[in-house]
Design an enzyme around this catalytic site. Structure first.
Site, PDB file in Angstrom:
ATOM      1  N   ASN A 113       0.843  -1.194   0.000  1.00 58.07           N
ATOM      2  CA  ASN A 113       0.000   0.000   0.000  1.00 58.07           C
ATOM      3  C   ASN A 113       0.882   1.250   0.000  1.00 58.07           C
ATOM      4  O   ASN A 113       1.964   1.279   0.585  1.00 58.07           O
ATOM      5  CB  ASN A 113      -0.992  -0.004   1.170  1.00 58.07           C
ATOM      6  CG  ASN A 113      -0.360  -0.179   2.532  1.00 58.07           C
ATOM      7  OD1 ASN A 113       0.666  -0.813   2.680  1.00 58.07           O
ATOM      8  ND2 ASN A 113      -0.982   0.395   3.545  1.00 58.07           N
ATOM      9  N   GLU A 126      -2.935  -4.865  -3.201  1.00 62.54           N
ATOM     10  CA  GLU A 126      -3.391  -5.798  -4.236  1.00 62.54           C
ATOM     11  C   GLU A 126      -3.350  -5.155  -5.620  1.00 62.54           C
ATOM     12  O   GLU A 126      -2.888  -5.766  -6.593  1.00 62.54           O
ATOM     13  CB  GLU A 126      -4.830  -6.253  -3.952  1.00 62.54           C
ATOM     14  CG  GLU A 126      -4.988  -7.044  -2.666  1.00 62.54           C
ATOM     15  CD  GLU A 126      -5.347  -6.158  -1.478  1.00 62.54           C
ATOM     16  OE1 GLU A 126      -4.808  -5.031  -1.375  1.00 62.54           O
ATOM     17  OE2 GLU A 126      -6.152  -6.611  -0.650  1.00 62.54           O
ATOM     18  N   CYS A 167     -10.576  -3.628  -4.561  1.00 63.50           N
ATOM     19  CA  CYS A 167      -9.605  -4.660  -4.924  1.00 63.50           C
ATOM     20  C   CYS A 167     -10.297  -5.941  -5.363  1.00 63.50           C
ATOM     21  O   CYS A 167      -9.802  -6.653  -6.249  1.00 63.50           O
ATOM     22  CB  CYS A 167      -8.652  -4.933  -3.764  1.00 63.50           C
ATOM     23  SG  CYS A 167      -7.473  -3.578  -3.519  1.00 63.50           S
TER      24      CYS A 167
HETATM   25  N1  THU Z   1      -5.337  -1.609   2.248  1.00 62.26           N
HETATM   26  C1  THU Z   1      -4.751  -2.428   1.329  1.00 62.26           C
HETATM   27  O1  THU Z   1      -3.596  -2.229   0.924  1.00 62.26           O
HETATM   28  N2  THU Z   1      -5.489  -3.464   0.860  1.00 62.26           N
HETATM   29  C2  THU Z   1      -6.778  -3.738   1.244  1.00 62.26           C
HETATM   30  O2  THU Z   1      -7.409  -4.617   0.670  1.00 62.26           O
HETATM   31  C3  THU Z   1      -7.371  -3.016   2.357  1.00 62.26           C
HETATM   32  C4  THU Z   1      -6.677  -1.755   2.738  1.00 62.26           C
HETATM   33  C5  THU Z   1      -4.553  -0.476   2.756  1.00 62.26           C
HETATM   34  C6  THU Z   1      -5.006   0.848   2.229  1.00 62.26           C
HETATM   35  C7  THU Z   1      -4.530   1.792   3.320  1.00 62.26           C
HETATM   36  O3  THU Z   1      -3.206   2.185   3.034  1.00 62.26           O
HETATM   37  C8  THU Z   1      -4.555   0.957   4.570  1.00 62.26           C
HETATM   38  O4  THU Z   1      -4.663  -0.391   4.157  1.00 62.26           O
HETATM   39  C9  THU Z   1      -5.691   1.279   5.520  1.00 62.26           C
HETATM   40  O5  THU Z   1      -6.896   1.266   4.871  1.00 62.26           O
END
Ligand code: THU
Length: 125
Positions: A32, A45, A85
């Site tokens: 992320n 993802e 996602c």
């Molecule tokens: N996040 C992801 O990377 N994937 C997900 O499926 C859920 C959320 C990240 C986005 C953000 O940087 C952090 O988790 C909190 O929402």
């Protein structure tokens, strides 16, 4: 889990990593990447998917993907792919395996299609 260590997440402090295997057998990862303007941030993802498409082009197909999330102290936190996602994953295979890590160290396995019933499909007329 290694991909999560690359996360840029100064706002949520949640480190999320994704590693996918394409149908050609290659592995691509993503983390992320947050932003001061919150909606500009992106999920692990979709970062992994972008990396796979960049490498393999439009014929990329998803075989499986694993997702894990950690707090700043390294403890695993519950995670499952967000709605956006899920739509992004199902685009590249309805029957790909999605695995996400649970705080007790076990993995939940589910198919992309099962994660998003009644998903949007674009039909050309
Ligand atoms: N996040 C992801 O990377 N994937 C997900 O499926 C859920 C959320 C990240 C986005 C953000 O940087 C952090 O988790 C909190 O929402």
């Amino acid at each position: 889990m290694q991909a999560a260590q690359r996360a840029y997440s100064p706002y949520s402090r949640l480190r999320v990593g994704a590693a996918l295997r394409s149908c050609s057998g290659q592995v691509y990862t993503g983390c992320n990447v947050e932003n001061a303007a919150f909606p500009v941030g992106g999920c692990a993802e979709r970062a992994a998917i972008a990396s796979a498409v960049q490498a393999e082009g439009p014929d990329f197909r998803l075989a499986e993907i694993a997702v894990a999330a950690f707090a700043s102290d390294g403890t695993a936190l519950p995670v499952s792919p967000c709605g956006a996602c899920r739509q992004a994953l199902v685009e590249f295979c309805v029957t790909a395996r999605v695995s996400f890590l649970q705080p007790d160290g076990t993995w939940i396995d589910v198919e992309t299609g099962a994660l998003l019933p009644y998903r949007f499909v674009f039909e050309n007329s």
